[in-house]
Write a protein that holds these residues in place. Structure first.
Motif, PDB file in Angstrom:
ATOM      1  N   ALA A 287       0.751  -1.629   0.298  1.00  0.00           N
ATOM      2  CA  ALA A 287       0.112  -0.129   0.405  1.00  0.00           C
ATOM      3  C   ALA A 287       1.046   1.336   0.188  1.00  0.00           C
ATOM      4  O   ALA A 287       0.004   2.209  -0.443  1.00  0.00           O
ATOM      5  CB  ALA A 287      -1.172   0.146   1.014  1.00  0.00           C
ATOM      6  N   VAL A 288       1.866   1.169   0.093  1.00  0.00           N
ATOM      7  CA  VAL A 288       3.379   2.210   0.164  1.00  0.00           C
ATOM      8  C   VAL A 288       4.011   1.624  -0.561  1.00  0.00           C
ATOM      9  O   VAL A 288       5.121   1.468  -0.798  1.00  0.00           O
ATOM     10  CB  VAL A 288       3.583   2.292   1.686  1.00  0.00           C
ATOM     11  N   PRO A 289       3.243   2.446  -1.705  1.00  0.00           N
ATOM     12  CA  PRO A 289       4.452   2.923  -2.826  1.00  0.00           C
ATOM     13  C   PRO A 289       5.892   3.353  -3.178  1.00  0.00           C
ATOM     14  O   PRO A 289       6.058   4.197  -2.064  1.00  0.00           O
ATOM     15  CB  PRO A 289       3.997   3.684  -4.277  1.00  0.00           C
ATOM     16  N   GLY A 290       6.677   2.465  -3.446  1.00  0.00           N
ATOM     17  CA  GLY A 290       8.571   2.259  -3.208  1.00  0.00           C
ATOM     18  C   GLY A 290       8.817   2.161  -1.799  1.00  0.00           C
ATOM     19  O   GLY A 290      10.307   2.544  -2.010  1.00  0.00           O
ATOM     20  N   ILE A 291       8.425   1.855  -1.322  1.00  0.00           N
ATOM     21  CA  ILE A 291       9.063   1.818   0.654  1.00  0.00           C
ATOM     22  C   ILE A 291       9.966   0.468   0.365  1.00  0.00           C
ATOM     23  O   ILE A 291       8.871  -0.642  -0.462  1.00  0.00           O
ATOM     24  CB  ILE A 291       7.429   1.842   1.553  1.00  0.00           C
ATOM     25  N   SER A 292      10.671   0.165   0.534  1.00  0.00           N
ATOM     26  CA  SER A 292      11.450  -0.973   0.505  1.00  0.00           C
ATOM     27  C   SER A 292      11.518  -1.904   1.641  1.00  0.00           C
ATOM     28  O   SER A 292      10.361  -1.499   2.882  1.00  0.00           O
ATOM     29  CB  SER A 292      13.078  -1.228   0.703  1.00  0.00           C
ATOM     30  N   GLN A 293      11.545  -3.196   2.276  1.00  0.00           N
ATOM     31  CA  GLN A 293      11.324  -4.275   3.317  1.00  0.00           C
ATOM     32  C   GLN A 293      12.467  -3.416   4.539  1.00  0.00           C
ATOM     33  O   GLN A 293      11.524  -3.958   4.867  1.00  0.00           O
ATOM     34  CB  GLN A 293      11.698  -5.795   2.695  1.00  0.00           C
ATOM     35  N   ARG A 294      13.286  -3.350   3.560  1.00  0.00           N
ATOM     36  CA  ARG A 294      14.314  -2.404   4.961  1.00  0.00           C
ATOM     37  C   ARG A 294      13.574  -1.459   5.855  1.00  0.00           C
ATOM     38  O   ARG A 294      13.818  -1.350   6.843  1.00  0.00           O
ATOM     39  CB  ARG A 294      15.813  -2.186   4.257  1.00  0.00           C
ATOM     40  N   MET A 295      13.356  -0.297   4.527  1.00  0.00           N
ATOM     41  CA  MET A 295      12.901   0.706   5.308  1.00  0.00           C
ATOM     42  C   MET A 295      11.259   0.839   6.067  1.00  0.00           C
ATOM     43  O   MET A 295      10.719   1.464   6.646  1.00  0.00           O
ATOM     44  CB  MET A 295      12.330   1.682   3.900  1.00  0.00           C
ATOM     45  N   LEU A 296      10.631  -0.632   5.742  1.00  0.00           N
ATOM     46  CA  LEU A 296       9.081  -0.289   6.028  1.00  0.00           C
ATOM     47  C   LEU A 296      10.109  -0.952   7.755  1.00  0.00           C
ATOM     48  O   LEU A 296       8.730  -0.205   8.920  1.00  0.00           O
ATOM     49  CB  LEU A 296       9.075  -1.097   5.303  1.00  0.00           C
TER      50      LEU A 296
END
Length: 128
Positions: free
Chosen positions: A44-53
């Motif tokens: 649901a959050v375009p562009g966010i990486s797994q690490r940043m999430l």
């Protein structure tokens, strides 16, 4: 008096730096719809990486804005949800989010006009 104001300014800056980072408001906004699993938020959050999430959710949990619930199932299920404190943040910023959605094209147009008048201006680096 000056010391108290400086201390208050630092406290405000500390909190605003947290909620004003690149991903926090998007994650908080998504969790405003209710509990979500990690991959639901990520999609649901375009562009966010797994690490940043992962990092964003941990920081929000540390700040008391998000709660992480683990369910003893096979496979284990983990959900993230806004706390009552997190909901108060969402209430305050939802108008800002709505404004950003409504006026994104206006801001992009203004940037284009500015960039046309000021080719090579280094201030563009701050906008991204």
């Amino acid at each position: 008096m000056l010391k108290a104001r400086d201390e208050l300014t630092c406290q405000v800056r500390d909190v605003l730096n947290r909620v004003g980072d690149k991903w926090t408001l998007s994650v908080v906004n998504e969790l405003g719809a209710g509990p979500r699993r990690f991959n639901e938020v990520r999609r649901a959050v375009p562009g966010i990486s797994q690490r940043m999430l992962t990092r964003t959710l941990r920081v929000l949990e540390r700040d008391g804005l998000v709660v992480r619930s683990i369910y003893a199932e096979v496979p284990p299920r983990v959900e993230y949800e806004l706390t009552p404190l997190g909901r108060t943040l969402l209430e305050r910023v939802s108008g800002l989010i709505d404004w950003a959605v409504e006026h994104h094209e206006d801001v992009e147009s203004a940037r284009g006009r500015y960039d046309a008048r000021h080719p090579g201006d280094a201030s563009r680096d701050f906008a991204e």
